[in-house]
Enzyme design. Structure first.
Site, short mmCIF file in Angstrom:
data_model
loop_
_atom_site.label_atom_id
_atom_site.label_comp_id
_atom_site.label_asym_id
_atom_site.label_seq_id
_atom_site.Cartn_x
_atom_site.Cartn_y
_atom_site.Cartn_z
N CYS A 115 37.83 35.67 47.23
CA CYS A 115 37.88 33.98 45.69
C CYS A 115 36.72 34.47 44.68
O CYS A 115 38.11 34.12 42.91
CB CYS A 115 38.38 33.18 46.47
SG CYS A 115 39.27 32.52 47.91
N HIS A 252 39.72 27.89 41.21
CA HIS A 252 39.64 28.96 42.08
C HIS A 252 41.12 28.03 43.12
O HIS A 252 40.71 26.81 43.01
CB HIS A 252 39.31 29.51 42.90
CG HIS A 252 39.17 29.88 43.50
ND1 HIS A 252 40.73 31.00 44.10
CD2 HIS A 252 39.06 29.03 45.34
CE1 HIS A 252 40.93 31.50 45.81
NE2 HIS A 252 39.80 29.99 45.99
N ASN A 282 46.83 30.05 48.25
CA ASN A 282 45.82 30.81 47.51
C ASN A 282 45.35 31.94 47.72
O ASN A 282 46.09 32.33 48.51
CB ASN A 282 44.32 30.20 48.28
CG ASN A 282 43.21 30.71 48.47
OD1 ASN A 282 42.98 31.19 47.69
ND2 ASN A 282 42.21 29.70 49.02
#
Length: 325
Positions: A115, A252, A282
Site C-alpha cells: 500500500c 491511503h 482499499n
C-alpha cells in the site's frame, strides 16, 4: 538560489467497470452492509475482469495522466509501477505498460511496497527528475487486490478493490522554498519485524502459488495511526512546512477509521481530508492517485495547493510526501 524540483503536471485514474457492493458480498460470505460500513466506511469496490490484467488498468490511468499533462507517450522516459499484483513474475509490469503505451526506450521498473508503493515510487521518480535523469516520468499505482482475496474470510475480502492511478512528474524551476511547486519532502519507513501482521501466504520461492492476503487487523490498526502520524510530521519537517499549512491531506484509502484517527491525531480539519474509501475500498498502491484525481476533478484540489499524502502497508511499510501541486 534556483533549484530543480519534480512537479506533478498530470494526474489520471481508471476503475474497472464492474462494481461490487456490500450487498453483493453478503451473498458469498457471512457479513452485512451495516457491519462493513461501521468498521471500514466502505460501501462498494471495483473488480477487474478475468481478462483485464493490472497492466491494462495502469495503461488507461497513464494515458489519462499524460493527456492531463499535455504529453504523449513519445515524451515518456521513465515509468515506475507500484503494484502488489503484477501481470507476471517478470517482466516488470512497467515494461509491459511501456510496450502497450508505445513509449520509446527508457527506464521502466516496478516497486513493491504494497500500500505504501505509490509514496515509495514518487520518492524514486523525484530522484530521477530533480537530478536531470528523466524529463517526463510516469508514476503509476495499479492493483488488482481482488486476485489475492480468500473469499471465505470476511475480515479481509470486504476491504479491497481494484483500480489504478498515475502522476506525471516533470522538472520545474523553483527558488528552493516551501512556496515552490513540486515535491518538497519525504519520510519513508519499514519495520520488517512486523511483516507477519499483513502478508500474502504464497510466492514463487515458497509455495509456488499466488497465495491469499492475511491480516491481523486490530494490530495493523493500532500501528497505523501512530506510525502514519509520525511519518507525516517528519515529511512536513523536511519540507519546511507546519501541519496547519497543509491545504489537502490525501491519505491511503485503507479504512475510514484509520483516516479519521490520523486526522484527529494531527489536528487536521475534516474538510481538508480527501476520502474515497466508501466508493473505491482499499486499492493498495492505487488509492492515493485515485483519490487525488477525484479531488482535482471535483474542484477541491487546485494548482498551487500544498498536498500531503501518506500510506501504510505490508512490510510493515509506511511513508508520507509533501508537495505543492
Amino acid at each position: 538560489m534556483s533549484v530543480i524540483r519534480s512537479v506533478v503536471t498530470g494526474v489520471g485514474s481508471f476503475l474497472p467497470e464492474q462494481v461490487v457492493t456490500n450487498a453483493d458480498l453478503t451473498k458469498i460470505v457471512d457479513t452485512s452492509d451495516e457491519w462493513i460500513i461501521e468498521r471500514t466506511g466502505i460501501r462498494q469496490r471495483h473488480k477487474a475482469r478475468d481478462d483485464e490484467p493490472t497492466s491494462d488498468l495502469a495503461l488507461k490511468a497513464a494515458e489519462r495522466a499524460l493527456a492531463d499533462a499535455g504529453k504523449t507517450a513519445a515524451d515518456v522516459d521513465l515509468i515506475i509501477v507500484a503494484t502488489t499484483t503484477p501481470d507476471q513474475t517478470f517482466p516488470a509490469t512497467a515494461a509491459i505498460v511501456q510496450r502497450k503505451l508505445g513509449a520509446p526506450v527508457g527506464i521502466a521498473f516496478d516497486v513493491q511496497a504494497v500500500c505504501s508503493g505509490f509514496v515509495y515510487a514518487m520518492s524514486i521518480a523525484d530522484g530521477f527528475v530533480a537530478r536531470g535523469q528523466a524529463k517526463c516520468a510516469l508514476v503509476i499505482g495499479a492493483e488488482e487486490m481482488t486476485r489475492l482475496m480468500d473469499w471465505t474470510d470476511r475480515t479481509t475480502c470486504v476491504l479491497f478493490g481494484d483500480g489504478a492511478g498515475a502522476f506525471v512528474l516533470e522538472p520545474g524551476e523553483g527558488q528552493g522554498t516551501k512556496d515552490d511547486r513540486g515535491v518538497l519532502g519525504f519520510a519513508l519507513r519499514c519495520e520488517g519485524a512486523k511483516s507477519d501482521m499483513l502478508y500474502v501466504d504464497g510466492g514463487p520461492a515458497t509455495t509456488g502459488t499466488v497465495g491469499h492476503l492475511r491480516m491481523l487487523g486490530n494490530q495493523v490498526f493500532r500501528h497505523a495511526v501512530v506510525n502514519i502520524a509520525e511519518a507525516i510530521t517528519a515529511a512536513a519537517e523536511v519540507a519546511g512546512v507546519d501541519i496547519p499549512e497543509i491545504d489537502w491531506f490525501v491519505p491511503h484509502q485503507a479504512n475510514q477509521r484509520i483516516i479519521k484517527g490520523v486526522g484527529d491525531r494531527l489536528g487536521l480539519d475534516e474538510d481538508k481530508v480527501i476520502s474515497t474509501v466508501a466508493m473505491h475500498a482499499n486499492t493498495s498502491a492505487a488509492s492515493i492517485p485515485l483519490a487525488m484525481d477525484v479531488a482535482i476533478k471535483d474542484g477541491r484540489i487546485k494548482k498551487g495547493d500544498l498536498v500531503l499524502v501518506e500510506a501504510m502497508g505490508g512490510g510493515l511499510t509506511w511513508g508520507a510526501c509533501a508537495f505543492r501541486f
